[in-house]
Design an enzyme around this catalytic site. Structure first.
Site: not given
Ligand code: NAP
Length: 377
Positions: A137, A181, A204
């Site tokens: 990422k 994460q 997200d």
């Protein structure tokens, strides 16, 4: 089928038997090649060389019995059995195209207003897969001009510590998106942590506020979860009509299946969700013009589940043992690609389908967050 290795007029093949290793890209034919010539003759030597060369280039194996003039071969004839009619929906190429569009937009934005979008990632613990995702990422951010911020905390850190970092990123105007994460260590409450990310930075799209807005008519979520957003983007970019179509989503997880079903419904598809308790999923799936699978079961959806001409988006990423690969496994989807690609009109491969789209959508969400924060829309 039996003439594949007839490399010399002196060679004949007999005793063929086909076998498939379940639903995979390979079918094997076991056969025996016998040469009717003296072992020192040029024909014998030519045939022997040709068989060895064929075996080495075609992933086949061969057992040599030169004293009998015989070769027992296990021929891999992938090329003969994988002819597919479906168009391949190329997620890798599409994701690259999207990343280039994002990079161009960020470059213009920086030039005209000096704004550089920022994405903060919080990683807790030492899981190798999570560290790899975070590294990827970060690399993807740098490549398009997004500044990345990273906090790496020890496995045994407290929930409070994570919450403090989230709070600091919530208050930092240079950070437009925050990503925690997953999975988190078991002593932490995932819900508390995800709820702490402010909705304006929830790139997200996992916050109940964003999901709630996604589910409601006439409400707009600030962000849509990246993987399902990537599925719909693929349908759009490949010109697949959604309005009025029958869609089946297999899987109802918070991060993929459920938001994918909500997105299809927002686009006026008639959506059915299939899950582990659904009776006769095969018959239900066979009614769909569009199938999205997010299950985590290798090759579960067979060709017989697919309506001829349907479009198939396979989110599943499942490792299956394969000793012919150097790492000992390969990745397959939830859909048996070999079968479905002969019946569907278009299909995503695994790997190279939905996977690359997920990070591209994260970059897209981060850019939207920055534009919203600076009123640049
Ligand atoms: P998950 O949370 O485990 O959810 C799986 C879903 O599949 C559940 O809703 C479950 O039903 C359903 N299911 C399980 N067995 C089934 C069966 N036999 N028949 C019908 N439905 C069944 O998984 P996930 O996080 O959504 O991930 C699904 C797959 O997508 C995994 O392979 C994962 O690696 C992959 N994935 C890929 C990406 C990407 O970027 N491409 C991103 C995320 C996930 P119940 O609800 O009834 O239990």
């Amino acid at each position: 089928m039996a003439s594949a290795a007839a490399t010399s007029s002196t060679a004949t093949m007999f005793g063929s038997a086909a076998a498939s290793d379940g639903c995979s890209r390979r079918v094997f034919v076991t056969t025996t090649v016998q040469v009717r010539a003296s072992q020192s003759s040029p024909a014998f030597l030519r045939t022997s060389r040709a068989i060895k060369t064929y075996a080495s280039c075609s992933n086949s194996s061969v057992v040599n019995e030169p004293q009998l003039g015989r070769w027992h071969m296990k021929l891999s004839i992938a090329a003969l059995v994988t002819e597919a009619s479906a168009k391949v929906i190329d997620g890798k190429a599409t994701a690259k195209e999207i990343r280039e569009e994002i990079a161009a937009e960020i470059s213009k934005m920086k030039e005209s207003s000096g704004v550089v979008p920022g994405l903060a990632v919080i990683l807790v613990g030492e899981r190798k897969d999570s560290a790899t995702y975070v590294r990827n990422k970060k690399k993807a951010c740098e490549a398009v001009g997004i500044k990345s911020y990273e906090v790496h905390l020890a496995e045994d850190c407290s929930e409070q510590e994570v919450l403090e970092h989230i709070s600091a990123f919530n208050d930092d105007p240079a950070v437009n998106g925050i990503l925690v994460q997953l999975p988190l260590p078991s002593h932490m409450n995932e819900q508390n942590i995800l709820n702490a990310v402010c909705i304006e930075k929830d790139v997200d799209g996992f916050s109940p506020l964003n999901i709630g807005r996604l589910a409601m008519r006439d409400r707009e979520p600030l962000f849509v979860p990246c993987t399902p957003k990537g599925c719909i983007e693929l349908l759009h970019r490949y010109g697949v009509p959604i309005k009025g179509k029958r869609a089946v989503v297999i899987g109802r997880s918070n991060i993929v299946g459920m938001p994918a079903a909500l997105l299809l419904q927002r686009e006026d598809a008639t959506v059915t969700v299939v899950h582990s308790r659904t009776k006769n999923p095969e018959a239900i799936t066979r009614e769909a013009d569009i199938v999205i699978t997010a299950v985590g079961q290798p090759n579960m959806v067979r060709g017989s589940w697919i309506k001829p001409g349907a479009v198939v988006i396979d989110v599943g990423i499942n490792p299956v043992e394969d000793t012919s690969c150097s790492r000992g496994y390969r990745l397959v989807g939830d859909v048996c690609y070999e079968e479905a690609s002969k019946i569907a009109s278009a299909i995503t491969p695994v790997p190279g389908g939905v996977g690359p789209m997920t990070i591209a959508m994260l970059l897209s969400n981060t850019l939207s967050a920055a534009k919203r924060a600076y009123n640049l829309e």
